[in-house]
Design a protein around this motif. Structure first.
Motif, PDB file in Angstrom:
ATOM      1  N   PRO A   1     -36.391   4.325  25.420  1.00 16.43           N
ATOM      2  CA  PRO A   1     -36.900   3.070  24.873  1.00 16.43           C
ATOM      3  C   PRO A   1     -36.414   1.852  25.654  1.00 16.43           C
ATOM      4  O   PRO A   1     -36.727   0.715  25.289  1.00 16.43           O
ATOM      5  CB  PRO A   1     -36.343   3.071  23.451  1.00 16.43           C
TER       6      PRO A   1
ATOM      7  N   TRP B   1     -42.125   4.231  20.668  1.00 14.54           N
ATOM      8  CA  TRP B   1     -40.850   3.610  20.295  1.00 14.54           C
ATOM      9  C   TRP B   1     -40.960   2.657  19.126  1.00 14.54           C
ATOM     10  O   TRP B   1     -39.938   2.302  18.530  1.00 14.54           O
ATOM     11  CB  TRP B   1     -40.268   2.889  21.513  1.00 14.54           C
TER      12      TRP B   1
ATOM     13  N   LYS C   1     -43.408   5.613  16.109  1.00 12.15           N
ATOM     14  CA  LYS C   1     -42.857   6.948  15.867  1.00 12.15           C
ATOM     15  C   LYS C   1     -41.342   6.925  15.720  1.00 12.15           C
ATOM     16  O   LYS C   1     -40.799   7.334  14.691  1.00 12.15           O
ATOM     17  CB  LYS C   1     -43.271   7.893  17.000  1.00 12.15           C
ATOM     18  N   GLU C   2     -40.641   6.454  16.745  1.00 15.45           N
ATOM     19  CA  GLU C   2     -39.176   6.431  16.697  1.00 15.45           C
ATOM     20  C   GLU C   2     -38.633   5.244  15.910  1.00 15.45           C
ATOM     21  O   GLU C   2     -37.463   5.231  15.532  1.00 15.45           O
ATOM     22  CB  GLU C   2     -38.619   6.399  18.126  1.00 15.45           C
ATOM     23  N   ARG C   3     -39.444   4.243  15.690  1.00 16.85           N
ATOM     24  CA  ARG C   3     -39.083   3.067  14.891  1.00 16.85           C
ATOM     25  C   ARG C   3     -37.928   2.268  15.490  1.00 16.85           C
ATOM     26  O   ARG C   3     -37.142   1.645  14.782  1.00 16.85           O
ATOM     27  CB  ARG C   3     -38.702   3.486  13.461  1.00 16.85           C
ATOM     28  N   ILE C   4     -37.857   2.238  16.809  1.00 11.14           N
ATOM     29  CA  ILE C   4     -36.797   1.487  17.486  1.00 11.14           C
ATOM     30  C   ILE C   4     -37.262   0.081  17.829  1.00 11.14           C
ATOM     31  O   ILE C   4     -36.575  -0.900  17.546  1.00 11.14           O
ATOM     32  CB  ILE C   4     -36.347   2.235  18.764  1.00 11.14           C
TER      33      ILE C   4
END
Length: 419
Positions: A196, A235, A238-241
């Motif tokens: 990310p 990012w 999906k990954e929520r960063i």
């Protein structure tokens, strides 16, 4: 030309054109052409020679060699090559220069279309501008981004991107007048592999343009587009960063900052309603002292009538653009592929008016569908754009038809039907 063979935007077309350009004298027979194109395109000899039944009669032909012949015909129709008299299957470039030609050559002299103020040229940007001796006042462009998933017009990997941009811009900087500017619309959303973390290619590019070409950073202008599609998907969704992206950076550089042609009076905006009320009231009623004296406001401030307010260095512009939508419709009507870039004319218009004076020359080496040229045309600036994909220029030309002095060579007018 059949649909399966493709046109100027087809990857094999560039290999055919480059084969003529790279040959010693710009002349090739068919056998040499087949071999050179296959080598450049990475096509195995067995695949290149393989025969298949083609057409109603089912005669055996090589599909690869047949496609190469179609692209040769395309170059012929565009005036780039001609048959050598008395030699069967031998073609040559119509015109050659000491540094070699990129697609196309005369008789259209690389012109896709023109107006009284500017010209759009089909060809590789360095091939077009290498001998340009006209003083340039602004280089404004949105080059292909270093994306992992390439667009139809191709992309350069991020590992090569700095050299790619410097290589493309260098000949333009040589003729950039003192005080001239360069504005690049780039992407902030380029990430390290499987990470990310964003790439620092932008920072490295800025430093390279300063160290290698002598340009100095004037500003980073975020083009804020709150209707931009959500992302980066991996990012943010999906990954929520990350947060969803909402801007693209425009890098503005100049070769002589104190002599820049930029003038914010050319892009003043209307006063807000609150400001107009202050003007009507003679300004603020009380004095103020803020941030430990760093900012003081005297009584009567903001009471003077002015031509407008100075814009912030943040460009709030949506990507929805009437010109782009019209060009997409024209591309569909003409049977051409649409250009995937979305920079609206409003962004180019602001930068052209801000960074140049009327009558000065604006150049876009990655002209695409002609957004920069259209903004310059409407603002009364001279312009030159070029692109190696004729399909994009041809569709974009429709926006210029009402411009004074509009002209288009017949071969381009009937593109792609002429092919």
């Amino acid at each position: 030309m059949s649909a399966g063979d493709g046109g100027v935007g087809h990857p094999l077309f560039e290999h055919v054109a480059a084969a003529y350009s790279d040959s010693d004298d710009g002349r090739l027979d068919n056998a040499s052409l087949y071999r050179m194109v296959a080598e450049r395109a990475g096509i195995p000899e067995s695949k290149r020679r393989a025969r298949s039944p083609i057409g109603r009669t089912g005669q055996l032909h090589s599909p690869v060699e047949r496609a190469i012949r179609w692209h040769t015909q395309t170059l012929k129709h565009m005036g780039a090559i001609r048959r050598v008299d008395g030699e069967r299957g031998v073609w040559e470039l119509v015109e050659r220069t000491r540094q070699g030609l990129h697609v196309p050559a005369v008789p259209v002299k690389l012109v896709a279309f023109s107006t009284a103020l500017g010209v759009a040229i089909w060809g590789d940007n360095r091939g077009v501008i290498a001998n340009l001796d006209e003083p340039i006042h602004l280089v404004l462009t949105s080059p292909p981004y270093p994306l992992r998933k390439p667009r139809a017009y191709g992309n350069v990997p991020v590992s090569e991107y700095v050299d790619f941009i410097v290589h493309a811009i260098e000949p333009l900087v040589r003729t950039l007048v003192r005080g001239g500017s360069m504005a690049l619309n780039l992407s902030n959303d380029v990430f390290m592999a499987s990470s990310p973390a964003r790439s620092t290619y932008l920072e490295r590019l800025i430093i390279a343009l300063e160290d290698r070409l002598g340009l100095q950073l004037m500003d980073r202008l975020p083009w804020v587009n709150l209707s931009k599609a959500p992302g980066p998907i991996a990012w943010a969704s999906k990954e929520r960063i990350h947060l969803n992206v909402g801007f693209e950076p425009i890098i503005w550089m100049c070769n002589a900052p104190r002599e820049s042609f930029a003038d914010n009076r050319r892009v003043l905006e209307p006063h807000t309603e609150k400001h107009r009320q202050l003007i009507a009231a003679g300004g603020t009623a009380v004095e103020g002292d803020y941030s430990d004296g760093a900012y003081r406001r005297r009584a009567g401030a903001f009471g003077r009538e002015t031509a407008g307010r100075i814009p912030k260095n943040v460009l709030m512009r949506g990507h929805r653009c009437a010109d782009a939508m019209a060009t997409r419709r024209d591309a569909q009507r003409l049977g051409l592929p649409p250009h995937g870039a979305v920079m609206p004319t409003s962004v180019a218009d602001f930068l052209v008016r801000y960074l140049t004076e009327p009558g000065q020359l604006v150049v876009d080496p990655f002209g695409g569908k002609g957004t920069t040229g259209l903004a310059a045309e409407r603002a009364g600036r001279r312009w030159l754009i070029c692109d190696r994909v004729l399909d994009y220029l041809r569709a974009g030309a429709e926006r210029f038809r009402a411009a004074p002095g509009f002209e288009m060579p017949e071969a381009v007018e009937h593109w792609p039907r002429a092919a």
